[in-house]
Design an enzyme around this catalytic site. Structure first.
Site, PDB file in Angstrom:
ATOM      1  N   ASP A  69     -17.709  -1.912   7.484  1.00 12.29           N
ATOM      2  CA  ASP A  69     -16.623  -2.816   7.841  1.00 12.29           C
ATOM      3  C   ASP A  69     -16.992  -4.188   7.293  1.00 12.29           C
ATOM      4  OD1 ASP A  69     -14.876  -4.610   9.056  1.00 12.29           O
ATOM      5  OD2 ASP A  69     -14.892  -3.584  10.984  1.00 12.29           O
ATOM      6  N   VAL A  70     -16.212  -4.686   6.331  1.00  9.87           N
ATOM      7  CA  VAL A  70     -16.595  -5.925   5.653  1.00  9.87           C
ATOM      8  C   VAL A  70     -16.521  -7.145   6.557  1.00  9.87           C
ATOM      9  CG1 VAL A  70     -15.950  -5.073   3.367  1.00  9.87           C
ATOM     10  CG2 VAL A  70     -14.260  -6.329   4.739  1.00  9.87           C
ATOM     11  N   TYR A 164      -0.794 -13.461   4.199  1.00  6.28           N
ATOM     12  CA  TYR A 164      -1.548 -12.773   3.149  1.00  6.28           C
ATOM     13  C   TYR A 164      -1.828 -13.720   1.992  1.00  6.28           C
ATOM     14  CZ  TYR A 164      -2.681  -9.330  -0.470  1.00  6.28           C
ATOM     15  OH  TYR A 164      -3.294  -8.626  -1.483  1.00  6.28           O
ATOM     16  N   LYS A 168      -5.478 -14.946   0.414  1.00  8.50           N
ATOM     17  CA  LYS A 168      -5.858 -14.723  -0.979  1.00  8.50           C
ATOM     18  C   LYS A 168      -6.066 -16.030  -1.730  1.00  8.50           C
ATOM     19  CE  LYS A 168      -6.208 -10.259  -1.132  1.00  8.50           C
ATOM     20  NZ  LYS A 168      -7.515  -9.631  -1.447  1.00  8.50           N
ATOM     21  N   THR A 199       0.141   0.894  -6.913  1.00  8.66           N
ATOM     22  CA  THR A 199      -0.472   1.350  -5.671  1.00  8.66           C
ATOM     23  C   THR A 199       0.570   1.289  -4.568  1.00  8.66           C
ATOM     24  OG1 THR A 199      -1.172  -0.850  -4.931  1.00  8.66           O
ATOM     25  CG2 THR A 199      -2.678   0.358  -6.393  1.00  8.66           C
TER      26      THR A 199
END
Length: 259
Positions: A69-70, A164, A168, A199
């Site tokens: 888990d980062v 988001y 980023k 994706t």
């Protein structure tokens, strides 16, 4: 399955890819393996990671899956240690793990969504950088790190993606600072900021791939999404010796959306 190529830019090197169980992460892992790297794929779910490893091994490559888990520093320290224990070094790291929760304007954004994206998309990159740089600067050959940002945030704004985009944009800023601070440690850091790619993350709720193709044809200069192979090729360039003087760059690959 990605076929093994005749190129060997990463022969004898170890490449770590977080979020390596699917999508862009899997494409990057396969691309590194095809060019001779020993690949370590990491993520929170074991099954998809093992599938990536099987694809690499089926094409004649070498890979290791590590669940991590980062957002947890202990997991990242253990991940780097596992890579070095298995393959002897950590030469390349791609910090790709990320999560997208979108659709709400800022005033209605759930706090839980905000905090979750911060934990994974920003804190996860910070903690990964710390673990990776700590190892790489002990190596005489140093290392290369590529963080995965996004065209959203630092380059364009899209309604419903403010949180988001903010995370980023933070990745881009963090990467530039880290690049300047650690290049003298022998660690070269850059960012790749993809736009819409082939994706599931680029599909709107309920949208089919065919409907996405129509939307992209009308909304971007290139007229299509980027392939995962195109994104992976950019990552491999920034991780390779060919980009030895590229430090702190943010390479946007979005079919001209931010142009």
């Amino acid at each position: 399955m990605t076929a093994v190529t005749t190129r060997s830019r990463f022969s004898g090197r170890t490449a770590l890819v977080t979020g390596g169980g699917s999508g862009l992460g899997r494409a990057m892992a396969l691309a590194f393996a095809a060019e001779g790297a020993n690949v370590v794929v990491a993520g929170r779910t074991e099954g998809p990671l093992k599938e990536t490893v099987a694809l690499i091994e089926g094409a004649g490559g070498t890979a290791l899956a590590v669940t991590a888990d980062v957002s947890r520093s202990a997991d990242l320290a253990a991940l780097v240690a596992a890579a070095v224990d298995r393959f002897g070094s950590l030469d390349v790291a791609v910090n790709n793990a990320g999560i997208l929760r979108a659709g709400q304007p800022v005033a209605e954004l759930p706090e839980e969504d905000w905090r979750t994206m911060l934990d994974i998309n920003v804190t996860g990159v910070l903690l990964a950088l710390q673990a990776e740089v700590k190892q790489m600067r002990t190596q005489s050959t140093g290392g290369a790190i590529v963080n995965i940002g996004s065209t959203l945030g630092a380059h364009i704004s899209v309604r419903g993606t403010a949180a988001y985009g903010a995370t980023k944009a933070a990745v881009s800023a963090l990467s530039r600072a880290a690049a300047a601070e650690h290049i003298r440690d022998g660690v070269r850091i850059n960012t790749v900021s993809p736009g819409s790619s082939d994706t599931t993350m680029s599909l709107r709720p309920g949208e089919t791939e065919a409907e996405r193709a129509v939307r992209m044809k009308e909304s971007t200069p290139l007229g299509r999404v980027s392939t995962t192979e195109e994104i992976a090729a950019a990552v491999l360039y920034l991780a390779s010796d060919e980009s030895g003087s590229v430090v702190g760059a943010d390479l946007v690959i979005d079919g001209g959306a931010a142009a």
